[in-house]
Design a protein around this motif. Structure first.
Motif, PDB file in Angstrom:
ATOM      1  N   GLN A 744      16.209 -12.529   7.083  1.00  0.00           N
ATOM      2  CA  GLN A 744      16.719 -11.614   5.482  1.00  0.00           C
ATOM      3  C   GLN A 744      17.022 -10.565   5.033  1.00  0.00           C
ATOM      4  N   ASN A 745      16.716  -9.532   5.911  1.00  0.00           N
ATOM      5  CA  ASN A 745      17.241  -8.021   5.778  1.00  0.00           C
ATOM      6  C   ASN A 745      18.607  -7.683   6.345  1.00  0.00           C
ATOM      7  N   GLY A 746      19.451  -9.174   6.903  1.00  0.00           N
ATOM      8  CA  GLY A 746      20.871  -9.198   7.677  1.00  0.00           C
ATOM      9  C   GLY A 746      20.924  -9.009   8.950  1.00  0.00           C
ATOM     10  N   ALA A 747      19.778  -8.598   9.530  1.00  0.00           N
ATOM     11  CA  ALA A 747      19.557  -8.270  11.217  1.00  0.00           C
ATOM     12  C   ALA A 747      19.376 -10.030  12.151  1.00  0.00           C
ATOM     13  N   PRO A 748      20.269 -10.100  12.465  1.00  0.00           N
ATOM     14  CA  PRO A 748      21.139 -11.135  13.636  1.00  0.00           C
ATOM     15  C   PRO A 748      19.505 -11.933  13.993  1.00  0.00           C
ATOM     16  N   ILE A 749      20.098 -13.047  13.805  1.00  0.00           N
ATOM     17  CA  ILE A 749      18.967 -14.119  14.485  1.00  0.00           C
ATOM     18  C   ILE A 749      19.609 -14.395  16.240  1.00  0.00           C
ATOM     19  N   PRO A 750      18.680 -13.660  17.452  1.00  0.00           N
ATOM     20  CA  PRO A 750      18.837 -13.926  18.034  1.00  0.00           C
ATOM     21  C   PRO A 750      19.099 -15.250  18.739  1.00  0.00           C
ATOM     22  N   LEU A 751      20.014 -16.236  19.159  1.00  0.00           N
ATOM     23  CA  LEU A 751      19.816 -17.886  19.145  1.00  0.00           C
ATOM     24  C   LEU A 751      19.542 -18.225  20.796  1.00  0.00           C
ATOM     25  N   ALA A 752      18.479 -19.512  21.507  1.00  0.00           N
ATOM     26  CA  ALA A 752      19.215 -19.596  22.324  1.00  0.00           C
ATOM     27  C   ALA A 752      20.258 -19.998  23.416  1.00  0.00           C
ATOM     28  N   ALA A 753      20.946 -20.571  22.226  1.00  0.00           N
ATOM     29  CA  ALA A 753      22.129 -20.743  22.194  1.00  0.00           C
ATOM     30  C   ALA A 753      22.798 -19.759  23.187  1.00  0.00           C
ATOM     31  N   GLY A 754      22.560 -18.572  22.140  1.00  0.00           N
ATOM     32  CA  GLY A 754      23.484 -17.281  22.757  1.00  0.00           C
ATOM     33  C   GLY A 754      23.539 -17.385  24.176  1.00  0.00           C
ATOM     34  N   ALA A 755      22.201 -17.944  24.336  1.00  0.00           N
ATOM     35  CA  ALA A 755      22.012 -17.125  26.074  1.00  0.00           C
ATOM     36  C   ALA A 755      22.247 -18.017  26.968  1.00  0.00           C
ATOM     37  N   GLY A 756      22.964 -18.735  26.881  1.00  0.00           N
ATOM     38  CA  GLY A 756      23.337 -20.683  27.501  1.00  0.00           C
ATOM     39  C   GLY A 756      22.075 -21.416  28.015  1.00  0.00           C
ATOM     40  N   ARG A 757      21.335 -21.623  26.345  1.00  0.00           N
ATOM     41  CA  ARG A 757      20.391 -22.183  27.392  1.00  0.00           C
ATOM     42  C   ARG A 757      20.639 -23.319  25.764  1.00  0.00           C
ATOM     43  N   ALA A 758      19.481 -24.548  25.806  1.00  0.00           N
ATOM     44  CA  ALA A 758      19.698 -25.538  24.672  1.00  0.00           C
ATOM     45  C   ALA A 758      19.663 -25.368  23.271  1.00  0.00           C
ATOM     46  N   MET A 759      20.217 -25.514  22.643  1.00  0.00           N
ATOM     47  CA  MET A 759      20.607 -25.024  21.372  1.00  0.00           C
ATOM     48  C   MET A 759      19.380 -24.828  20.387  1.00  0.00           C
ATOM     49  N   VAL A 760      18.780 -26.373  21.213  1.00  0.00           N
ATOM     50  CA  VAL A 760      18.076 -27.063  20.040  1.00  0.00           C
ATOM     51  C   VAL A 760      16.269 -27.677  21.360  1.00  0.00           C
ATOM     52  N   ASP A 761      15.236 -27.815  20.160  1.00  0.00           N
ATOM     53  CA  ASP A 761      14.087 -27.875  20.784  1.00  0.00           C
ATOM     54  C   ASP A 761      13.895 -29.723  21.128  1.00  0.00           C
ATOM     55  N   ARG A 762      13.156 -30.459  21.693  1.00  0.00           N
ATOM     56  CA  ARG A 762      12.882 -31.988  21.688  1.00  0.00           C
ATOM     57  C   ARG A 762      12.672 -32.769  19.856  1.00  0.00           C
ATOM     58  N   HIS A 763      12.819 -31.812  19.053  1.00  0.00           N
ATOM     59  CA  HIS A 763      12.720 -32.259  17.525  1.00  0.00           C
ATOM     60  C   HIS A 763      14.324 -31.932  16.914  1.00  0.00           C
ATOM     61  N   CYS A 764      14.767 -32.006  17.726  1.00  0.00           N
ATOM     62  CA  CYS A 764      16.158 -31.090  16.992  1.00  0.00           C
ATOM     63  C   CYS A 764      16.169 -29.862  16.307  1.00  0.00           C
ATOM     64  N   ARG A 765      14.957 -28.967  16.238  1.00  0.00           N
ATOM     65  CA  ARG A 765      15.396 -27.246  15.444  1.00  0.00           C
ATOM     66  C   ARG A 765      15.894 -26.829  16.420  1.00  0.00           C
ATOM     67  N   VAL A 766      17.078 -25.856  15.745  1.00  0.00           N
ATOM     68  CA  VAL A 766      17.263 -24.746  16.492  1.00  0.00           C
ATOM     69  C   VAL A 766      16.135 -24.160  16.769  1.00  0.00           C
ATOM     70  N   VAL A 767      16.551 -23.668  17.689  1.00  0.00           N
ATOM     71  CA  VAL A 767      15.406 -22.773  18.678  1.00  0.00           C
ATOM     72  C   VAL A 767      16.233 -21.055  18.816  1.00  0.00           C
ATOM     73  N   GLY A 768      15.447 -20.020  18.429  1.00  0.00           N
ATOM     74  CA  GLY A 768      15.634 -18.669  18.803  1.00  0.00           C
ATOM     75  C   GLY A 768      15.837 -17.846  20.167  1.00  0.00           C
ATOM     76  N   SER A 769      16.024 -17.427  20.278  1.00  0.00           N
ATOM     77  CA  SER A 769      15.635 -16.666  21.975  1.00  0.00           C
ATOM     78  C   SER A 769      14.913 -16.361  22.306  1.00  0.00           C
ATOM     79  N   ASP A 770      13.384 -16.830  21.780  1.00  0.00           N
ATOM     80  CA  ASP A 770      11.978 -16.613  21.722  1.00  0.00           C
ATOM     81  C   ASP A 770      12.020 -17.871  21.954  1.00  0.00           C
ATOM     82  N   ASP A 771      12.718 -19.261  22.315  1.00  0.00           N
ATOM     83  CA  ASP A 771      11.905 -20.585  22.129  1.00  0.00           C
ATOM     84  C   ASP A 771      11.266 -20.763  20.549  1.00  0.00           C
ATOM     85  N   ALA A 772      11.456 -19.634  20.170  1.00  0.00           N
ATOM     86  CA  ALA A 772      10.247 -21.037  18.274  1.00  0.00           C
ATOM     87  C   ALA A 772      11.198 -21.378  17.372  1.00  0.00           C
TER      88      ALA A 772
END
Length: 829
Positions: A744-772
């Protein structure tokens, strides 16, 4: 002032042809290629085509198209043979192809001259190959399209050509010759009473190839070549003698008629400088009417424009609206490509009068009336706002309308959930239509069976979808039920037609489908909402849409930057391969094999290294082995370098043992289905190649292929293979086109996909670089990284991600649908 009707037929008056009629009566010949027909054919050949080639008069142009198309497609075309034609033409073009036994393949048009788009034609000719039996370009509104290009197309793609020139009899090409002169294929003209060359009814076929005209003459006479025994497909398409008399009379006055009409058209063009008009081709055209485009914001008020002009005594028409791709018969029986240009032109077209009796002043009068009506309506009509602009909050925005994005909709239809899911749904797609994505552009077979593709529509709760089993696209896929997969060029049309119908259903149930748009980024907006920035590609205009959920279904790609950081056997790949490096995606797309063949054309026994152990790697090898003309591969000409063992899929342990395959353990068996290597195993064409290379069941390996399993960074043999290869193909998998997302403050949300890992978890939810999981973001599709679990099955030993249309259209798609609908139910409670 006298009225100006849109069309005022002026065929020759039979009452003035008394002597000629008595001549026919005295001859006792009234049909069957009598003397009047033959005389007309000779006279029109001399007068309009410079005495070259030959002409055949027929009962009407539609019959002429039917026999010409049938002949150009080989006389007895196989079921499913396609006839390529533009969307902006009369229904007779497609109807003639259907009656000739072909399936219309409808493409978009050029935005300037409104004839078939050259790029679309050549893309489809390359994609469908020999399935296209004939190209049927339309000389739009009498334009002299480039027939030399179609002669080149006939040779380049080995396809028949028939030109629909219904309104062009008397048109002059850029060299001042009668349109069709010198063309080695059939050009079909109409002599209907409403045409410039007005006879009561009739048609004319011209070709520089006299043998072609001779065949068509026999086909027009029941297929009789000699005697009364049919040796060709035939029909009765002969022109009666009385109509030939009228045609001969029209021929004597046609030059004066054409000159007067050309002056009328020129006056229109001078008087309508601010309107969209067709770019004229050739030195002179046989103008039947004057087509004009209304301003975009007034296109929805076309009926009001026509009504206002009618008050002034000026007739109008809407040729061709709806165009072919919008007509129910062809939506049910044809293959229809995205047609955004034809959609736009067809929606805004108004035809103004051009008749034999009109003068340039009449044209200026009609043009002035149109300008006045448009100015009056413009003052009271707001300009079109940005497409999709809305202050409402969408329940879900699906970004990407390709196979994965529309799979969500398919999954919803299978449980009759689409009406609820579509409410508040927005689908955003870059292309002009949803459904196909890039899938149909690949020159390979699928790793899914024909039955898998057809389960999306077979017995569907929505009749519009269930009917696709019997649609040409469904029948084309069904033809491969016993084959090793379906050619993706055949699967693509089914997905596109399915996508079109899903889009219609979505709109019918309160959703939006924004084609021609791309999503730039999504920003958290507070209150559990996302603000998605969209850009309309036609003009670059950007808008924001609010949504509670965003589904990223943008597909995958093989990024070039990945190659720069990739090492093989301890050495950077680019260092080993240099400028000999290609990515598998470049090879697998239509035309990719030709590119490889061209790169290796100077090599007598080329050596190719393919890196990877994925389906794309095996499919690349299979394509190189079966490409035509064949590559001159010697023993070990292709080396597949892979890290993991190559495993074939088996439907059961018993099936594996029956073929002598025992290289698996308990962790390699899916506990749900009992399949061996359900996720890791190769299927269909790739599986057959793996079985051969492993020698399973006594199969002999292909001597042209060598396997090399990379052992680690010290594998000198792998490095040597790469250094000595004439071509290196990297099949290293795909990464997702992940949407940039911001807090909301305009800062990028780093995603796991950006680090070469899976974009989604086991429920098809997009995960951040912290795997949340990032609330409200979901992902589906190629390279999303989903791994089946629980009731979805899969072997315990599987490492990696599972991609598959069936998964997306069933359990995976429903996983997202259920979460969205559950969220809505909780909010309502």
């Amino acid at each position: 002032m006298p009225p100006l009707p849109l069309i005022a037929p002026q065929p020759p008056r039979l009452s003035e042809l008394g002597e000629a009629l008595r001549r026919v009566e005295a001859s006792g010949v009234f049909s069957n290629n009598g003397p009047e027909v033959r005389a007309f054919e000779a006279e029109v050949t001399e007068r309009l085509f410079g005495g070259t080639g030959a002409c055949l008069a027929v009962a009407n142009a539609t019959l002429g198209l039917m026999i010409a198309i049938r002949d150009a497609a080989g006389g007895h075309p196989r079921p499913g043979t396609l006839a390529l034609m533009p969307a902006l033409t009369f229904a007779a073009t497609a109807q003639a192809a259907s009656w000739a036994g072909l399936t219309p393949l409808i493409c978009d048009v050029d935005p300037d001259d409104w004839s078939a788009s050259a790029a679309a034609e050549e893309q489809l000719l390359a994609r469908h190959g020999e399935r296209i039996g004939v190209a049927v370009p339309y000389a739009t509104f009498g334009n002299a399209i480039d027939l030399d290009r179609y002669a080149w197309i006939a040779q380049r793609y080995r396809v028949g050509v028939v030109v629909d020139a219904a309104a062009s009899l008397g048109t002059l090409d850029e060299r001042g010759r009668g349109f069709g002169t010198g063309a080695p294929f059939a050009t079909v003209f109409s002599m209907h009473a409403t045409k410039t060359f007005a006879v009561a009814e009739g048609g004319l076929i011209h070709s520089a190839d006299a043998d072609c005209i001779a065949r068509l003459r026999a086909m027009a006479n029941f297929g009789f070549v000699e005697g009364r025994s049919a040796s060709l497909p035939g029909i009765n398409a002969k022109l009666p003698e009385v109509l030939a008399l009228m045609a001969r009379a029209k021929l004597t006055e046609i030059d004066d008629v054409l000159a007067r009409r050309a002056a009328v058209e020129a006056a229109y063009r001078d008087a309508l400088p601010g309107f969209g008009v067709q770019r004229p081709l050739g030195m002179r055209r046989a103008s039947q009417f004057m087509p004009v485009l209304l301003p975009a914001e007034l296109a929805p008020q076309r009926e009001a424009v026509a009504a206002a002009l009618a008050v002034e005594g000026i007739g109008t028409g809407c040729y061709f609206s709806p165009h072919l791709g919008q007509q129910p018969e062809f939506q049910a029986t044809a293959l229809i490509e995205p047609t955004p240009v034809a959609d736009r032109i067809s929606a805004a077209l108004v035809s103004l009068p051009v008749t034999d009796a009109m003068t340039p002043d009449d044209a200026r009068r009609a043009a002035g009336a149109l300008v006045a009506v448009v100015e009056k309506l413009s003052r009271s009509t707001p300009r079109i706002a940005a497409s999709g602009a809305s202050t409402s909050i969408a329940t879900t925005i699906v970004i990407g309308g390709g196979p994965a994005g529309t799979a969500l909709l398919t999954a919803a239809t299978k449980r009759n959930l689409l009406p609820g899911f579509a409410k508040g749904l927005v689908v955003v797609e870059r292309d002009a239509a949803v459904g196909g994505g890039r899938l149909g552009r690949y020159a390979i077979t699928s790793d899914s069976t024909a039955q898998t593709f057809l389960t999306a529509v077979k017995n569907n709760a929505h009749p519009e979808l269930a009917a696709l089993v019997d649609h040409p696209v469904g029948r084309a896929v069904a033809a491969y039920q016993d084959a090793l997969g379906v050619p993706l060029v055949e699967a693509g049309p089914l997905l596109r037609v399915t996508g079109q119908r899903l889009a219609d259903l979505t709109r019918a149930h309160g959703g939006e489908v924004l084609t021609g748009h791309e999503a730039l980024h999504a920003t958290a907006a507070g209150g559990g909402l996302w603000r998605v920035r969209l850009r309309r590609l036609s003009d670059g205009q950007e808008i924001d849409r609010l949504a509670r959920n965003v589904v990223i279904a943008t597909g995958g790609h093989q990024p070039l930057d990945r190659l720069s950081g990739q090492s093989v056997a301890g050495v950077p790949l680019v260092q080993l391969a240099g400028d000999r490096l290609l990515q598998s995606d470049d090879v697998l797309t239509v035309g990719g094999f030709d590119k490889v063949a061209d790169l290796l054309s100077s090599r007598r026994a080329p050596r190719i290294a393919v890196i990877g152990g994925s389906t794309s790697a095996l499919t690349t090898v299979a394509l190189l082995l079966r490409g035509r003309p064949a590559l001159p591969l010697g023993a070990g000409g292709i080396t597949l370098l892979h890290r993991r063992p190559l495993r074939p899929f088996y439907p059961s342990v018993e099936a594996a043992h029956a073929e002598g395959f025992h290289d698996f353990g308990p962790d390699d068996i899916c506990p749900v289905s009992g399949f061996v290597y359900r996720l890791a195993g190769f299927r269909l064409e790739a599986r057959e190649l793996v079985l051969r290379m492993l020698g399973v069941g006594g199969l002999a390996p292909d001597p042209r292929v060598a396997l090399h399993r990379i052992t680690g960074d010290d594998d000198a043999a792998a490095r040597q293979v790469l250094r000595e290869a004439d071509l290196v193909i990297a099949a290293l998998g795909y990464r997702p086109f992940a949407l940039p997302v911001f807090a909301q403050n305009g800062a990028p949300i780093p995603l796991a996909a950006g680090a070469g890992r899976a974009m989604v978890d086991r429920h098809c939810r997009v995960v951040g670089s912290d795997d949340a999981a990032v609330p409200g973001l979901f992902g589906i599709g190629l390279a999303a990284g989903f791994v089946p679990w629980g009731a979805l099955g899969g072997e315990k030993s599987f490492v990696g991600q599972a991609n598959g249309l069936w998964l997306w259209q069933n359990d995976v798609g429903l996983m997202i649908v259920d979460q969205v609908l559950g969220q809505r139910e909780r909010a309502a409670a």
